[in-house]
Design an enzyme around this catalytic site. Structure first.
Site, PDB file in Angstrom:
ATOM      1  N   LYS A  22      -2.285   3.735 -10.618  1.00  0.00           N
ATOM      2  CA  LYS A  22      -2.387   4.738  -9.535  1.00  0.00           C
ATOM      3  C   LYS A  22      -0.999   5.281  -9.206  1.00  0.00           C
ATOM      4  CE  LYS A  22      -2.625   3.280  -5.072  1.00  0.00           C
ATOM      5  NZ  LYS A  22      -1.654   3.865  -4.123  1.00  0.00           N
ATOM      6  N   ASN A  23      -0.029   4.384  -9.050  1.00  0.00           N
ATOM      7  CA  ASN A  23       1.274   4.811  -8.539  1.00  0.00           C
ATOM      8  C   ASN A  23       2.154   5.441  -9.596  1.00  0.00           C
ATOM      9  OD1 ASN A  23       0.367   3.947  -6.101  1.00  0.00           O
ATOM     10  ND2 ASN A  23       1.592   2.073  -6.033  1.00  0.00           N
ATOM     11  N   ARG A  92      -0.656   9.366   1.851  1.00  0.00           N
ATOM     12  CA  ARG A  92       0.787   9.223   1.716  1.00  0.00           C
ATOM     13  C   ARG A  92       1.219   9.577   0.311  1.00  0.00           C
ATOM     14  NH1 ARG A  92       5.562   7.889   4.479  1.00  0.00           N
ATOM     15  NH2 ARG A  92       7.057   7.528   2.795  1.00  0.00           N
ATOM     16  N   CYS A 116       0.956   4.561   8.508  1.00  0.00           N
ATOM     17  CA  CYS A 116      -0.368   4.010   8.226  1.00  0.00           C
ATOM     18  C   CYS A 116      -0.358   2.560   8.695  1.00  0.00           C
ATOM     19  CB  CYS A 116      -0.682   4.119   6.743  1.00  0.00           C
ATOM     20  SG  CYS A 116       0.371   3.066   5.739  1.00  0.00           S
ATOM     21  N   ARG A 121       6.163   4.222   7.733  1.00  0.00           N
ATOM     22  CA  ARG A 121       6.275   5.067   6.517  1.00  0.00           C
ATOM     23  C   ARG A 121       7.097   6.335   6.785  1.00  0.00           C
ATOM     24  NH1 ARG A 121       2.076   3.303   3.218  1.00  0.00           N
ATOM     25  NH2 ARG A 121       3.324   3.965   1.454  1.00  0.00           N
ATOM     26  N   PRO A 122       8.325   6.209   7.301  1.00  0.00           N
ATOM     27  CA  PRO A 122       9.139   7.398   7.570  1.00  0.00           C
ATOM     28  C   PRO A 122       9.469   8.155   6.288  1.00  0.00           C
ATOM     29  CG  PRO A 122      10.459   5.417   7.690  1.00  0.00           C
ATOM     30  CD  PRO A 122       9.043   4.967   7.566  1.00  0.00           C
ATOM     31  N   ASP A 124      12.581   9.967   6.249  1.00  0.00           N
ATOM     32  CA  ASP A 124      13.974  10.393   6.476  1.00  0.00           C
ATOM     33  C   ASP A 124      14.799  10.394   5.197  1.00  0.00           C
ATOM     34  OD1 ASP A 124      13.484   7.559   6.753  1.00  0.00           O
ATOM     35  OD2 ASP A 124      15.581   7.326   7.271  1.00  0.00           O
ATOM     36  N   LEU A 125      14.557   9.424   4.328  1.00  0.00           N
ATOM     37  CA  LEU A 125      15.353   9.375   3.082  1.00  0.00           C
ATOM     38  C   LEU A 125      15.016  10.559   2.177  1.00  0.00           C
ATOM     39  CD1 LEU A 125      15.135   5.551   2.253  1.00  0.00           C
ATOM     40  CD2 LEU A 125      16.909   6.771   3.529  1.00  0.00           C
ATOM     41  N   ASP A 308       2.972  -5.041  -2.918  1.00  0.00           N
ATOM     42  CA  ASP A 308       1.556  -4.705  -3.101  1.00  0.00           C
ATOM     43  C   ASP A 308       0.734  -5.889  -3.594  1.00  0.00           C
ATOM     44  OD1 ASP A 308       2.204  -1.321  -4.300  1.00  0.00           O
ATOM     45  OD2 ASP A 308       2.274  -2.239  -2.312  1.00  0.00           O
ATOM     46  N   ILE A 330       9.379  -5.512   2.808  1.00  0.00           N
ATOM     47  CA  ILE A 330       9.274  -4.064   2.576  1.00  0.00           C
ATOM     48  C   ILE A 330       8.600  -3.347   3.745  1.00  0.00           C
ATOM     49  CG2 ILE A 330       8.464  -2.252   1.021  1.00  0.00           C
ATOM     50  CD1 ILE A 330      10.505  -4.139  -0.296  1.00  0.00           C
ATOM     51  N   ARG A 401      -9.556   3.534  -2.885  1.00  0.00           N
ATOM     52  CA  ARG A 401      -8.353   4.373  -3.075  1.00  0.00           C
ATOM     53  C   ARG A 401      -7.550   3.893  -4.279  1.00  0.00           C
ATOM     54  NH1 ARG A 401      -4.323   4.921   1.493  1.00  0.00           N
ATOM     55  NH2 ARG A 401      -3.346   5.947  -0.278  1.00  0.00           N
TER      56      ARG A 401
HETATM   57  C1  EPZ Z   1       5.304   3.281  -2.826  1.00  0.00           C
HETATM   58  O1  EPZ Z   1       5.182   3.680  -1.475  1.00  0.00           O
HETATM   59  C2  EPZ Z   1       3.909   2.864  -3.257  1.00  0.00           C
HETATM   60  N1  EPZ Z   1       2.994   4.003  -3.143  1.00  0.00           N
HETATM   61  C3  EPZ Z   1       3.413   1.724  -2.369  1.00  0.00           C
HETATM   62  O2  EPZ Z   1       2.141   1.318  -2.859  1.00  0.00           O
HETATM   63  C4  EPZ Z   1       4.390   0.561  -2.500  1.00  0.00           C
HETATM   64  O3  EPZ Z   1       3.984  -0.470  -1.637  1.00  0.00           O
HETATM   65  C5  EPZ Z   1       5.800   1.026  -2.128  1.00  0.00           C
HETATM   66  O4  EPZ Z   1       6.179   2.156  -2.952  1.00  0.00           O
HETATM   67  C6  EPZ Z   1       6.841  -0.067  -2.321  1.00  0.00           C
HETATM   68  O5  EPZ Z   1       6.838  -0.488  -3.653  1.00  0.00           O
HETATM   69  C7  EPZ Z   1       2.949   4.905  -4.140  1.00  0.00           C
HETATM   70  O6  EPZ Z   1       3.686   4.835  -5.110  1.00  0.00           O
HETATM   71  C8  EPZ Z   1       1.955   6.020  -4.001  1.00  0.00           C
HETATM   72  P1  EPZ Z   1       8.933   3.210  -0.275  1.00  0.00           P
HETATM   73  P2  EPZ Z   1       6.418   4.457  -0.763  1.00  0.00           P
HETATM   74  O7  EPZ Z   1       9.436   4.569   0.049  1.00  0.00           O
HETATM   75  O8  EPZ Z   1       7.120   5.307  -1.749  1.00  0.00           O
HETATM   76  C9  EPZ Z   1      11.148   2.635   3.878  1.00  0.00           C
HETATM   77  C10 EPZ Z   1      -0.112   0.776  -2.745  1.00  0.00           C
HETATM   78  O9  EPZ Z   1      -0.652  -0.199  -2.246  1.00  0.00           O
HETATM   79  N2  EPZ Z   1      11.409   4.088   3.861  1.00  0.00           N
HETATM   80  O10 EPZ Z   1       9.459   2.521  -1.503  1.00  0.00           O
HETATM   81  O11 EPZ Z   1       5.894   5.069   0.472  1.00  0.00           O
HETATM   82  C11 EPZ Z   1       9.683   2.318   4.073  1.00  0.00           C
HETATM   83  O12 EPZ Z   1       9.340   2.326   5.442  1.00  0.00           O
HETATM   84  C12 EPZ Z   1       0.995   1.483  -2.010  1.00  0.00           C
HETATM   85  O13 EPZ Z   1      -0.364   1.243  -3.873  1.00  0.00           O
HETATM   86  C13 EPZ Z   1      12.231   4.631   4.838  1.00  0.00           C
HETATM   87  O14 EPZ Z   1      12.734   3.933   5.718  1.00  0.00           O
HETATM   88  O15 EPZ Z   1       7.343   3.220  -0.360  1.00  0.00           O
HETATM   89  C14 EPZ Z   1       9.564   0.940   3.471  1.00  0.00           C
HETATM   90  O16 EPZ Z   1       9.983  -0.005   4.437  1.00  0.00           O
HETATM   91  C15 EPZ Z   1       1.184   0.922  -0.611  1.00  0.00           C
HETATM   92  N3  EPZ Z   1      12.473   5.974   4.802  1.00  0.00           N
HETATM   93  C16 EPZ Z   1      10.591   0.965   2.324  1.00  0.00           C
HETATM   94  O17 EPZ Z   1      11.437   2.084   2.581  1.00  0.00           O
HETATM   95  C17 EPZ Z   1      11.930   6.792   3.848  1.00  0.00           C
HETATM   96  O18 EPZ Z   1      12.214   7.996   3.864  1.00  0.00           O
HETATM   97  C18 EPZ Z   1       9.981   1.149   0.949  1.00  0.00           C
HETATM   98  O19 EPZ Z   1       9.149   2.286   1.011  1.00  0.00           O
HETATM   99  C19 EPZ Z   1      11.109   6.207   2.873  1.00  0.00           C
HETATM  100  C20 EPZ Z   1      10.862   4.854   2.886  1.00  0.00           C
END
Ligand code: EPZ
Length: 420
Positions: A22-23, A92, A116, A121-122, A124-125, A308, A330, A401
């Site tokens: 999926k991802n 998302r 969610c 899930r900000p 900002d980055l 995950d 995470i 999903r």
């Molecule tokens: C991806 O989500 C995956 N989703 C998630 O899988 C997975 O859990 C996650 O990466 C971590 O591996 C998809 O690929 C569609 P992140 P993503 O940005 O990109 C913080 C599933 O079950 N952060 O790596 O949203 C955030 O809050 C889903 O398949 C900021 O602070 O995750 C988190 O603490 C759930 N600012 C950390 O980074 C930002 O702008 C990692 O989030 C972005 C993220």
């Protein structure tokens, strides 16, 4: 169908074919916008998030069709970047369209992607990085308008958190940009490497795939070529059935499982008393009747133990021998599944929002339980396999999903499970 009924007490035995990731599929489908030619992306999983991505691509003007096990995308008629409301707030994982639509169209209007149940899930980055590449963000009636008045240009970006989504959006915006983009602190998840592989097939010039330092040589606006690509198997789905085998003391062949992407999970399986070996078709796992609990389990970005898989590991531990301290580094709300597991008899102590201590008990009892999110829902299904009597898991829409057909897969392994 809104519930899954499981008659527990069966050890999983046999072979299960692991679906496409999926991802990996979601960002690669978004990336197909960066070319004006047709791409054919095979082994896409038939899951709700992919169906929604397909309808989003269509709403942007693409011709999209499911053809012999793949998705054919013809993006030649993409017109503008107005994203329908349900696009972002509802999912998302369509956030990766931000970088792709910006790259192709130079602007996009979207709803704020809400948080969610697993965390705020900000974004900002994502925003900070794209601003460095010449993107301007404005609020417009509660929506976010992103434009690139002078075009998107390369930049040097240091990510303080190895965000998967932010890394993907930067790659998608950088592919057609003017000049080079260097990403330091990039996410190393295999799904990011798969996106780099697809973009390279399309003619993008990317160095460092799989590492935390990525360099993209922008094409200066020249669209990429179309490509044929095969989505790798889903390591999280494979991990789900790995922990299902551990939870039930089974013998399972995870066909097509991406073993090289699952080292951390396989190390935990061995610490829990299981044995595994590479098979011609994937991974063969043998587990003892009752798993051992490792003293500690900590999630971390790849190649660490994936967040995950944390809920599924927790479920498998509830009837093990010993005690384990699980730390979720995470997401700040990834223990929602603890409450329903307790209702089934699990002994889990919440220490804080990121730490729980699980002590193995001798039995779980089937209950009616509610899934609140994707991986917690899968974990409740695994708990149902371990419990005495019948467990009914509600909230199947969350599980759909990410899993093509969790009942079909587990039935192939001998589970007594139906979707009702
Ligand atoms: C991806 O989500 C995956 N989703 C998630 O899988 C997975 O859990 C996650 O990466 C971590 O591996 C998809 O690929 C569609 P992140 P993503 O940005 O990109 C913080 C599933 O079950 N952060 O790596 O949203 C955030 O809050 C889903 O398949 C900021 O602070 O995750 C988190 O603490 C759930 N600012 C950390 O980074 C930002 O702008 C990692 O989030 C972005 C993220």
């Amino acid at each position: 169908m809104d519930s899954i009924h499981i008659q527990g007490g069966v050890s999983l035995q046999g072979r299960v074919l692991i679906q496409g990731s999926k991802n990996a599929a979601l960002p690669i489908l978004a990336a197909s916008l960066l070319t004006k030619e047709t791409s054919c992306i095979r082994n896409c999983p038939r899951i709700a998030d992919v169906y929604r991505m397909v309808s989003l691509l269509k709403s942007l003007g693409c011709e999209v069709a499911w053809v012999d096990g793949g998705i054919r995308v013809n993006p030649v008629c993409v017109c503008g970047g107005e994203m329908p409301e349900e696009a972002i707030t509802g999912m998302r994982s369509s956030l990766c369209l931000l970088g792709a639509v910006l790259g192709r169209c130079g602007e996009v209007v979207m709803e704020h992607p809400g948080g969610c149940v697993i965390g705020e899930r900000p974004i900002d980055l994502h925003i900070d990085a794209l601003k460095k590449m010449g993107v301007v963000f404005e609020e417009e009636g509660g929506r976010l308008r992103a434009t690139a008045p002078g075009g998107i240009h390369g930049a040097r970006i240091c990510l303080p958190i190895a965000s998967v989504g932010a890394t993907e959006n930067i790659l998608l915006a950088a592919a057609l940009a003017k000049g080079d983009t260097l990403i330091q602190g990039a996410a190393r998840e295999p799904e990011v490497a798969a996106l780099c592989a697809y973009l390279s097939e399309c003619g993008a010039r990317i160095e460092g795939a799989g590492s935390d330092r990525l360099c993209v040589r922008g094409s200066c606006g020249r669209p990429l070529d179309g490509a044929q690509f095969c989505i790798p198997a889903d390591r999280i789905v494979a991990g789900t059935y790995l922990f299902g085998c551990i939870a039930t003391g089974g013998n399972v062949l995870l066909a097509d499982a991406p073993v090289d992407q699952m080292e951390a999970a396989l190390r935990v399986a061995v610490r829990m008393g299981s044995r595994w070996e590479r098979a011609r078709e994937g991974i063969y796992v043998q587990s003892p009747p009752r798993p051992l609990l490792p003293e500690k389990l900590r999630t971390s970005p790849h190649p660490g133990f994936p967040t995950d898989m944390q809920s599924m590991a927790l479920a498998a531990m509830t009837k093990g021998k010993g005690q384990c301290l699980i730390e979720e580094t995470i997401f700040e709300k990834r223990f929602r599944v603890v409450e329903p597991l307790r209702e089934m008899g699990a002994d889990i102590e919440t220490l804080n929002s990121r730490k729980v201590s699980v002590r193995g008990v001798s039995r779980l009892v089937g209950r009616d339980v509610e899934a609140g999110e994707l991986r917690g829902g899968a974990a409740l299904v695994l708990a149902g396999l371990m419990a005495e009597g019948v467990t009914r898991v509600y909230g199947v829409k969350y599980i759909d999903r990410g899993y093509e057909n969790i009942c079909r897969d587990l039935r192939e392994l001998g589970a007594r499970i139906v979707s009702v």
